[in-house]
Write a protein that holds these residues in place. Sequence first.
Motif, short mmCIF file in Angstrom:
data_model
loop_
_atom_site.label_atom_id
_atom_site.label_comp_id
_atom_site.label_asym_id
_atom_site.label_seq_id
_atom_site.Cartn_x
_atom_site.Cartn_y
_atom_site.Cartn_z
N PRO A 12 6.48 12.19 13.85
CA PRO A 12 6.63 13.34 12.99
C PRO A 12 6.24 13.00 11.56
O PRO A 12 6.41 11.88 11.12
CB PRO A 12 8.14 13.65 13.09
N ALA A 13 5.72 14.02 10.84
CA ALA A 13 5.15 13.78 9.51
C ALA A 13 6.12 13.10 8.59
O ALA A 13 5.77 12.19 7.86
CB ALA A 13 4.68 15.11 8.91
N GLY A 14 7.40 13.52 8.60
CA GLY A 14 8.36 12.92 7.70
C GLY A 14 8.56 11.45 7.98
O GLY A 14 8.58 10.63 7.07
N ARG A 15 8.69 11.09 9.27
CA ARG A 15 8.92 9.70 9.62
C ARG A 15 7.67 8.87 9.36
O ARG A 15 7.75 7.72 8.92
CB ARG A 15 9.32 9.60 11.07
N ARG A 16 6.50 9.41 9.63
CA ARG A 16 5.27 8.66 9.47
C ARG A 16 5.03 8.30 8.01
O ARG A 16 4.47 7.25 7.71
CB ARG A 16 4.09 9.46 10.00
N ARG A 17 5.43 9.15 7.10
CA ARG A 17 5.19 8.87 5.69
C ARG A 17 6.33 8.06 5.05
O ARG A 17 6.15 7.52 3.96
CB ARG A 17 5.01 10.18 4.91
N LEU A 18 7.45 7.99 5.72
CA LEU A 18 8.60 7.32 5.13
C LEU A 18 8.34 5.86 4.80
O LEU A 18 8.71 5.40 3.70
CB LEU A 18 9.81 7.45 6.06
N PRO A 19 7.71 5.06 5.69
CA PRO A 19 7.48 3.65 5.33
C PRO A 19 6.67 3.49 4.05
O PRO A 19 6.99 2.65 3.22
CB PRO A 19 6.73 3.09 6.55
N LEU A 20 5.63 4.30 3.89
CA LEU A 20 4.81 4.21 2.68
C LEU A 20 5.62 4.59 1.44
O LEU A 20 5.54 3.93 0.40
CB LEU A 20 3.58 5.11 2.81
N LEU A 21 6.43 5.64 1.56
CA LEU A 21 7.28 6.04 0.44
C LEU A 21 8.27 4.94 0.08
O LEU A 21 8.52 4.67 -1.10
CB LEU A 21 8.02 7.34 0.78
N LEU A 22 8.84 4.30 1.08
CA LEU A 22 9.80 3.23 0.83
C LEU A 22 9.14 2.05 0.13
O LEU A 22 9.68 1.48 -0.82
CB LEU A 22 10.44 2.77 2.14
N VAL A 23 7.95 1.66 0.61
CA VAL A 23 7.23 0.53 0.01
C VAL A 23 6.89 0.82 -1.44
O VAL A 23 7.08 -0.02 -2.33
CB VAL A 23 5.96 0.19 0.82
N GLU A 24 6.39 2.03 -1.70
CA GLU A 24 5.98 2.35 -3.08
C GLU A 24 7.18 2.54 -3.99
O GLU A 24 7.13 2.18 -5.18
CB GLU A 24 5.10 3.60 -3.08
N ALA A 25 8.27 3.10 -3.48
CA ALA A 25 9.48 3.23 -4.31
C ALA A 25 10.03 1.84 -4.66
O ALA A 25 10.45 1.60 -5.80
CB ALA A 25 10.54 4.05 -3.57
N ALA A 26 9.99 0.91 -3.70
CA ALA A 26 10.44 -0.45 -3.97
C ALA A 26 9.52 -1.13 -4.98
O ALA A 26 9.97 -1.87 -5.86
CB ALA A 26 10.50 -1.26 -2.67
N THR A 27 8.23 -0.90 -4.85
CA THR A 27 7.26 -1.46 -5.80
C THR A 27 7.54 -0.95 -7.21
O THR A 27 7.51 -1.71 -8.19
CB THR A 27 5.83 -1.08 -5.38
N LEU A 28 7.82 0.34 -7.33
CA LEU A 28 8.11 0.94 -8.63
C LEU A 28 9.37 0.34 -9.24
O LEU A 28 9.38 -0.07 -10.41
CB LEU A 28 8.25 2.45 -8.49
N LEU A 29 10.44 0.26 -8.45
CA LEU A 29 11.70 -0.26 -8.97
C LEU A 29 11.59 -1.73 -9.36
O LEU A 29 12.08 -2.14 -10.42
CB LEU A 29 12.81 -0.08 -7.93
N SER A 30 10.93 -2.52 -8.52
CA SER A 30 10.78 -3.94 -8.82
C SER A 30 9.92 -4.13 -10.07
O SER A 30 10.24 -4.97 -10.93
CB SER A 30 10.17 -4.66 -7.62
#
Length: 448
Positions: A12-30
């Motif tokens: 599903p679209a939400g789940r498929r995009r979630l890993p990318l969102l998590l990686v980029e959010a972690a990149t931003l915070l770090s």
Amino acid sequence: MGSRRQSAGPAPAGRRRLPLLLVEAATLLSGIGNGVATVALPWLVLERTGSPTAAGIVAAATALPLLISSLFSGTVVDLIGRKRTSIFSDAFSALSVAAIPILDATVGLNIGAIVALAVLGAVFDPAGLTARETLLPAAAQAAGWRIERANSIHEAVWGAAFLIGPGVGGVLIAAIGPERTLWVTASGFVLSIVLVAAVRLPGAGRPEQRPAGIWRGTVEGLAFVWRDRLLRTIALLTMALVALYLPAEGVVLPAYFVEQGAPSRLGTIVMAMSAGGIVGALLYGGLGPRIRRRTAFVVALIGTGIALVGLAALPPYPAMIVLAAATGLMYGPINPLANYAMQTRTPEHLRGRVVGVMTSSAYAAGPAGYLLAGPLVEWLGVRPAFLVLAVVLLVVALAAIPLPALRALDEPPAYPPAPIGAAPLDEGPVPLGEQWISSARRDQPDDD
């Protein structure tokens, strides 16, 4: 496993995009956390000691370890896994910045302790950066994105983090003081850990093929980059670019604005360059499918050189802001294109080492450029020295036009991503991980 791949449909679209969102959010915070720390630590030292020399020692302590650790960072990623490396990196950063106010409140704080903790926090940063970057192909594949688009977003997020971080650090220091600012920074690193821990992607967990050791694995990465003509060419061009570009921002422009008695203007110029780089990376993500990659790379190089020559003429301040933004704008596509080359010409089990080697070459080039720029400014003066650096950069860019190795940017990927929906969204181990390797190409790079 073949039938499993055939039957696996897109998530599903939400789940498929979630890993990318998590990686980029972690990149931003770090990234923001590191940006805040670069402001808060020297400020704390100046506040306690009143010594610019002591503040400089702390700044150097956070920079010098990167030269060595970045070379081995990719081997660490391939040895213990991408998620684990990212988590460990942010954990060391969180511990190092949290330990400073703890020590201050208990046994007392001195410059030696601050330096030691600054080194602890910085030495694993390249490994965390490399780990998150090596997660991108699988995250893009899960989201149904072209890898060029994911690379552009990633570079824009990273640039935004270091554009936002120092500003946030200044605001927090003014509002709550440097000690409490470090607690907020530590909380950001902890949140980054939580986000990465939630990532579920092929190849994110324990590696299937591990290097035989830190040294041998690093040598394998160096050898792979050197044998592959495209990666070798991009590494050498990037080294030259960084060695000539960074001193303009870190040495020449500060010297000019100090001479002009207007140091406050320096921040605006640097911000304009950074903002231009973010926009340039995003524009390439949108326009990338319409132009050849080699053309985009060469145009970015030449455009950066032309804009920097204009800036080196030191025109009136409003024109400098425009040219600084243009310099960043043209520079923006270079890192996404370099990432693409690494991701599509490197087998998955070697990707961490290759990214680490390429990153370390840029880290090494920056200090070399600083060592060149300082004496050059003293010898020639600010404007002539700036023009020399900018003109040499433009010559390097023009020399890239006929290089045959860059044509490989438009060749079919040697290690393309698996077809959309073909890879399961767990963290392995799965044969071939996120890559779909052709029978004609395995672990050996092209030498032609």
